[in-house]
Design a protein around this motif. Structure first.
Motif, PDB file in Angstrom:
ATOM      1  N   MET A  23       0.830  -1.201   0.000  1.00  0.00           N
ATOM      2  CA  MET A  23       0.000   0.000   0.000  1.00  0.00           C
ATOM      3  C   MET A  23       0.873   1.264   0.000  1.00  0.00           C
ATOM      4  O   MET A  23       0.563   2.238  -0.680  1.00  0.00           O
ATOM      5  N   ASP A  25       3.832   1.442  -1.297  1.00  0.00           N
ATOM      6  CA  ASP A  25       4.411   1.512  -2.632  1.00  0.00           C
ATOM      7  C   ASP A  25       3.400   2.128  -3.615  1.00  0.00           C
ATOM      8  O   ASP A  25       3.783   2.831  -4.556  1.00  0.00           O
ATOM      9  N   CYS A  26       2.108   1.882  -3.373  1.00  0.00           N
ATOM     10  CA  CYS A  26       1.065   2.523  -4.194  1.00  0.00           C
ATOM     11  C   CYS A  26       1.159   4.042  -4.053  1.00  0.00           C
ATOM     12  O   CYS A  26       0.972   4.776  -5.030  1.00  0.00           O
ATOM     13  N   PHE A  29       3.917   5.328  -6.237  1.00  0.00           N
ATOM     14  CA  PHE A  29       3.505   5.417  -7.637  1.00  0.00           C
ATOM     15  C   PHE A  29       2.504   6.554  -7.842  1.00  0.00           C
ATOM     16  O   PHE A  29       2.536   7.219  -8.882  1.00  0.00           O
ATOM     17  N   ALA A  30       1.640   6.802  -6.851  1.00  0.00           N
ATOM     18  CA  ALA A  30       0.688   7.907  -6.982  1.00  0.00           C
ATOM     19  C   ALA A  30       1.425   9.221  -7.148  1.00  0.00           C
ATOM     20  O   ALA A  30       1.035  10.067  -7.965  1.00  0.00           O
ATOM     21  N   HIS A 135       8.520   1.466 -12.460  1.00  0.00           N
ATOM     22  CA  HIS A 135       7.766   0.211 -12.575  1.00  0.00           C
ATOM     23  C   HIS A 135       8.670  -0.902 -13.100  1.00  0.00           C
ATOM     24  O   HIS A 135       8.668  -2.013 -12.560  1.00  0.00           O
ATOM     25  N   PHE A 175       0.387  -6.864  -7.677  1.00  0.00           N
ATOM     26  CA  PHE A 175       0.407  -5.411  -7.456  1.00  0.00           C
ATOM     27  C   PHE A 175       1.068  -4.697  -8.643  1.00  0.00           C
ATOM     28  O   PHE A 175       0.571  -3.670  -9.117  1.00  0.00           O
ATOM     29  N   ILE A 179      -0.497  -1.751 -11.074  1.00  0.00           N
ATOM     30  CA  ILE A 179       0.112  -0.452 -11.385  1.00  0.00           C
ATOM     31  C   ILE A 179       0.191  -0.283 -12.909  1.00  0.00           C
ATOM     32  O   ILE A 179      -0.056   0.797 -13.452  1.00  0.00           O
TER      33      ILE A 179
ATOM     34  N   PHE B  63      -8.997  -2.443 -12.227  1.00  0.00           N
ATOM     35  CA  PHE B  63      -8.369  -2.342 -10.910  1.00  0.00           C
ATOM     36  C   PHE B  63      -9.190  -3.130  -9.887  1.00  0.00           C
ATOM     37  O   PHE B  63      -8.653  -3.959  -9.143  1.00  0.00           O
ATOM     38  N   MET B  89      -4.917   3.806   2.044  1.00  0.00           N
ATOM     39  CA  MET B  89      -4.092   4.063   0.864  1.00  0.00           C
ATOM     40  C   MET B  89      -4.879   4.859  -0.177  1.00  0.00           C
ATOM     41  O   MET B  89      -4.375   5.850  -0.718  1.00  0.00           O
ATOM     42  N   VAL B  93      -3.825   8.454  -1.702  1.00  0.00           N
ATOM     43  CA  VAL B  93      -3.582   8.580  -3.142  1.00  0.00           C
ATOM     44  C   VAL B  93      -4.476   9.673  -3.739  1.00  0.00           C
ATOM     45  O   VAL B  93      -4.013  10.507  -4.523  1.00  0.00           O
TER      46      VAL B  93
END
Lengths: 195, 126
Positions: A23, A25-26, A29-30, A135, A175, A179, B63, B89, B93
């Motif tokens: 989460m 790591d998300c 990337f965001a 990525h 995951f 992405i 997703f 999360m 985001v």
């Protein structure tokens, strides 16, 4: 009896810990997606996505990565059944698909750089290479991890700890595919719509 | 010992595991959504803005499909820590992406040269 107590503690805690890492790591990337969204129009007289991206090769990359996510799931099903040969087989297929994906991406990057459109060309290309490159770096880490796990399964078999590690690896791999959906849509498809 | 151990391993938490059906379903849906989005863009089947909205909706659908069928979110037993962290999360985001875009687009609005020139023309006494 105390041994039983140790064995009985299930893997939900380490797996939750790994989930929390994913989460975060998300969020990484965001922030890269936000940077890209801010910068993608700043082409500094250089090419934009419409001139640069090859939709066919991007679709191939996407389908290869998606299939590898699926075969990774099949590998986990085999691992939970305790079927060592099938686990190895599906992870080898997943690994080869991952390598194919990375090769396609490296070819694309090399092509851009050879045409003079590297990350130094414009804000758009800096953001593009950072996002897609991060990525790709994750994919490289995932592939190295998969290689190590293949050796572990071959030498040690499917013990509880090995299955736990494989579960984490499969979560990581799914995951990365998730992405990629957003890179595929926001970077490539968005870029390929005529301005 | 090893048999005993195996028996216990056998019934540990399986609520976050997949089944063949879940992986196959997720895979078919994902391929379908990917190819639909790709064909829509390649053939430019809609105007720019509706096309953009549609492909983003297709990405969000995919997703959800992969989170549900590949990562099995929502199938764990209570307390659903994964789901709680997941929503945390999503909140971060959204704040990060929408916030960045909001700041940077209004910054562009205020900082572009015509606006600055207008401002300076209006304030000639300065």
């Amino acid at each position: 009896m105390s041994m039983t107590a140790i064995v009985r503690t299930d893997d939900s805690k380490p797996l939750l810990g790994f989930w929390i890492y994913i989460m975060t790591d998300c969020v990484l990337f965001a922030s890269l997606f936000a940077t890209y969204a801010v910068l993608y129009q700043n082409t500094n007289g250089g090419p934009d996505g419409y001139q640069l991206f090859n939709l066919k090769s991007v679709l191939a990359e996407t389908l290869v990565l998606l299939t590898s996510s699926f075969t990774c799931g099949l590998a986990m099903l085999a691992a939970h059944r305790g079927d060592r040969r099938q686990t190895i087989l599906w992870f080898v297929i997943t690994f080869l698909l991952g390598v194919t994906f990375l090769t396609l991406e490296a070819t694309e990057f090399r092509h851009f750089v050879q045409m003079g459109d590297s990350w130094r060309r414009s804000g758009f290309l800096s953001a593009f290479f950072t996002l897609v490159g991060t990525h790709g770096l994750h994919i490289t880490v995932g592939l190295s991890w998969m290689l190590i796990m293949l050796f572990e399964v071959i030498h040690k078999g499917l013990g509880r700890i090995t299955i736990r590690r494989l579960t984490m690896l499969s979560m990581f791999w799914h995951f990365l595919d998730i992405i990629w959906i957003f890179i595929f849509t926001i970077v490539y498809l968005r870029g390929a719509i005529a301005p | 010992m090893s048999e005993h151990r195996r028996a216990i391993v056998g019934h540990h938490d399986s609520s976050t595991r997949g089944t063949l059906a879940s992986y196959v379903t997720g895979y078919i849906f994902s391929i379908y959504l990917t190819i639909t989005a790709w064909l829509l863009v390649r053939n430019h089947l809609l105007q720019k803005t509706p096309l953009l909205i549609l492909i983003i909706l297709l990405a969000l659908a995919q997703f959800m499909v992969q989170i549900f069928f590949f990562l099995h979110l929502g199938r764990e037993r209570k307390p659903r820590w994964r789901l709680i962290v997941f929503f945390g999360m999503v909140a971060i985001v959204l704040i990060l992406v929408i916030g960045s875009l909001w700041i940077m687009t209004t910054l562009r609005y205020r900082m572009t040269i015509p606006q600055m020139e207008n401002y300076m023309n209006q304030q000639q006494g300065l």
